[in-house]
Design a protein around this motif. Structure first.
Motif, mmCIF file in Angstrom:
data_model
loop_
_atom_site.group_PDB
_atom_site.id
_atom_site.type_symbol
_atom_site.label_atom_id
_atom_site.label_comp_id
_atom_site.label_asym_id
_atom_site.label_seq_id
_atom_site.Cartn_x
_atom_site.Cartn_y
_atom_site.Cartn_z
ATOM 1 N N LEU A 133 0.856 -1.258 0.031
ATOM 2 C CA LEU A 133 -0.039 -0.177 -0.092
ATOM 3 C C LEU A 133 0.888 1.215 -0.052
ATOM 4 N N VAL A 134 1.910 1.260 0.861
ATOM 5 C CA VAL A 134 2.873 2.526 0.745
ATOM 6 C C VAL A 134 3.503 2.818 -0.645
ATOM 7 N N LEU A 135 3.875 1.426 -1.234
ATOM 8 C CA LEU A 135 4.434 1.526 -2.527
ATOM 9 C C LEU A 135 3.348 2.169 -3.437
ATOM 10 N N PHE A 136 2.054 1.742 -3.502
ATOM 11 C CA PHE A 136 0.996 2.204 -4.187
ATOM 12 C C PHE A 136 1.014 3.970 -3.944
ATOM 13 N N VAL A 137 0.819 4.257 -2.752
ATOM 14 C CA VAL A 137 0.714 5.722 -2.428
ATOM 15 C C VAL A 137 1.845 6.402 -3.233
#
Lengths: 212, 210
Positions: free
Chosen positions: B182-186
Motif C-alpha cells: 500500500l505504501v508503494l502504491f501511495v
C-alpha cells in the motif's frame, strides 16, 4: 407522465427510422443465421448440447453488438445528438428510448434465432428463453450507454466491443448457467445484473451525453 | 518498509508444511492483488467526486489511480500464474475465481485506456472516464459473483468467517507485506500525479510563451 411520453416519442423515432432505412434488423438477422451455420461446422459431431447452448449465447452477444454498434450512428451522421441534448426533456429519456428500441431489435432477431437454433441444434427449455429475455434487458441497457460513449471518441465503432464485452461476461455466465443447470439461481442472478446496471446506466447517461 | 517485508518473508515466516518455499509467493501475490483492488476503488471514488462535486483535480487523480491499478493487476496475473505453475503444475487455471476475475478486470481497464485516449482532453473525456470507472467497481462484485457461481472453488480460502487461518508470524508477515504494498502504491501514485501536474504546468507555460 411527461417523462414517459418523451421516452415514447424517442422510441418511436428510432423504430420509424429503422422501418424506413431497413438497415440494422436485416443485418442482425442475417448475421445470427450465418453465425449459427458457422457454429454447426465449428463444433465436432458428438459434442454435447451444452456446448451448442454456449454457442447460442455467443451468437446472441455478437448479434447484439452488431445492433448496438449501429445504435448511435444516425444521431452522429445527422448531428442529431446536439439537438436531442438541447431539447427540453430529461437527458436520460434519450438513453431509455434508445434502450427500448434496441430491446425491440434484439427481440426480433431472437424470434428468428431461437427457432433456428432448435431446428439446427437442439430444443430449448422455457428457462433458456426466459434467460434470453432477461439478458436482452441488461445487454441493451449497458450496450446503449457504451455505444453513446464510443461515438464520442475518435475511434467510434472500433471501441464499442472493447467497452462492452468485459461488461457482458456476467450475462454470458448467467445465461449459460440458466440454460445448463437446474434451479432459478442463475435467472435471479440475471435479474440482479439487470437491476444494478439499468439503474447505473440510467443515472450515468446524463454525464455521457454532453454537447459535442 | 519494503526491505522489512522482504526480510520477514524469507527469514522469519515459517515455511508452509504442504507447499514449502513456493508458498512464500503468497506474501507478494495476495497483497499485490488487494492493493490492485484498493487502486480501482480509489479511482472510482475520485471518479464519483468528479461527477458529484465537480472537483477539478479528481479526474487526473482517478486516472492515475486506475493506471496504478492496472500495473498491480498485471503483477497479480503474473505472480498468480507463477504460483499456479508451482503448486498446481499449470500456468493458467480457469477454475480459479480470483485469477479469472483479474483477467476480466484487466480487459475492462485496458478498455478504459482505449476510451480515454480516443476522446480529446476536456470535460467530456473526464465525464466518460469517470462513468466507466464507476462501472468498473460495480463490475467487480458482479463478476465475482458470476465467476463464483460458474465454477468450483480451488483457491484455498484463507480468510473465513472465523478469522484468518494462519499462525501469528504468518499473519504478521502478511500484514507487513500488505502495508508495504500500500505504501508503494501511495508513493507511485504521488509520483505519477506530481509528474502529470508538472507536465500540464509546463504545457501551460509553453503556451503562454508562444
Amino acid at each position: 407522465m411527461r417523462y414517459l411520453s418523451d421516452v415514447a416519442a424517442l422510441t418511436r423515432k428510432d423504430l420509424l427510422l429503422e422501418l424506413r432505412a431497413k438497415e440494422t434488423i436485416p443485418a442482425m438477422l442475417l448475421f445470427v443465421l450465418s453465425a449459427l451455420t458457422i457454429f454447426h461446422f465449428a463444433i465436432p459431431r458428438g459434442s454435447s448440447d451444452v456446448a451448442a447452448l454456449g454457442l447460442l449465447w455467443v451468437a446472441i452477444v455478437f448479434t447484439s453488438l452488431l445492433g448496438l454498434t449501429r445504435a448511435f450512428v444516425p444521431e452522429r451522421e445527422q448531428g442529431l445528438m446536439d439537438a436531442l441534448v438541447l431539447a427540453p426533456c430529461d437527458r436520460s429519456t434519450i438513453w431509455l428510448g434508445k434502450t427500448i428500441a434496441v430491446i425491440a431489435f434484439l427481440g426480433i432477431a431472437e424470434v428468428v434465432a431461437l427457432p433456428a437454433f432448435t431446428l439446427f441444434f437442439s430444443g430449448l427449455t422455457l428457462k433458456t428463453v426466459a434467460a434470453v429475455a432477461l439478458a436482452d434487458i441488461g445487454i441493451a441497457a449497458v450496450g446503449t450507454l457504451t455505444g453513446a460513449m464510443a461515438v464520442a471518441g475518435r475511434a467510434r465503432e472500433l471501441i464499442q466491443p472493447l467497452l462492452f464485452l468485459p461488461l457482458s461476461i456476467p450475462v454470458i455466465v448467467g445465461g449459460i448457467g440458466a440454460s445448463a443447470t437446474a434451479g432459478p439461481k442463475f435467472l435471479l442472478f440475471l435479474a440482479l445484473y439487470d437491476t444494478v446496471f439499468v439503474l447505473l446506466s440510467w443515472a450515468a447517461f446524463d454525464f455521457v451525453a454532453a454537447e459535442a | 518498509m519494503f526491505a522489512i517485508a522482504i526480510v520477514s518473508v524469507f527469514f522469519w515466516a515459517p515455511s508452509d508444511a504442504d507447499q514449502g518455499l513456493s508458498q512464500r509467493i503468497f506474501y507478494f501475490h495476495v497483497p499485490i492483488a488487494l492493493t490492485g483492488y484498493a487502486c480501482f476503488g480509489w479511482g472510482a471514488w475520485k471518479a464519483l467526486r468528479h461527477l458529484w462535486k465537480d472537483d477539478p483535480n479528481a479526474d487526473l487523480e482517478s486516472y492515475v489511480a486506475i493506471h496504478q491499478g492496472v500495473i498491480f493487476g498485471s503483477l497479480t496475473l503474473i505472480t498468480g500464474s507463477i504460483w499456479a505453475k508451482i503448486s498446481w503444475g499449470v500456468w493458467w487455471v480457469w477454475s480459479d475465481d480470483q485469477l479469472v476475475l483479474f483477467l476480466v478486470l484487466f480487459l475492462f481497464y485496458c478498455a478504459y485506456f482505449m476510451l480515454r485516449y480516443s476522446v480529446d482532453p476536456g470535460p467530456q473525456r473526464a465525464n466518460l472516464s469517470a462513468v466507466y470507472a464507476l462501472f468498473g467497481v460495480v463490475l467487480i462484485p458482479v463478476s465475482f459473483l458470476a465467476i463464483r457461481l460458474s465454477h468450483s472453488f480451488i483457491h484455498p480460502v484463507v480468510f473465513t468467517r472465523s478469522g484468518a487461518q494462519m499462525t501469528g508470524t504468518m499473519l504478521t508477515t502478511f500484514c507487513i507485506c500488505l502495508a508495504a504494498m500500500l505504501v508503494l502504491f501511495v508513493t507511485l501514485y504521488q509520483l505519477e500525479l506530481a509528474g502529470k501536474r508538472l507536465d500540464t504546468r509546463i504545457r501551460e507555460l509553453k503556451e503562454l510563451l508562444t
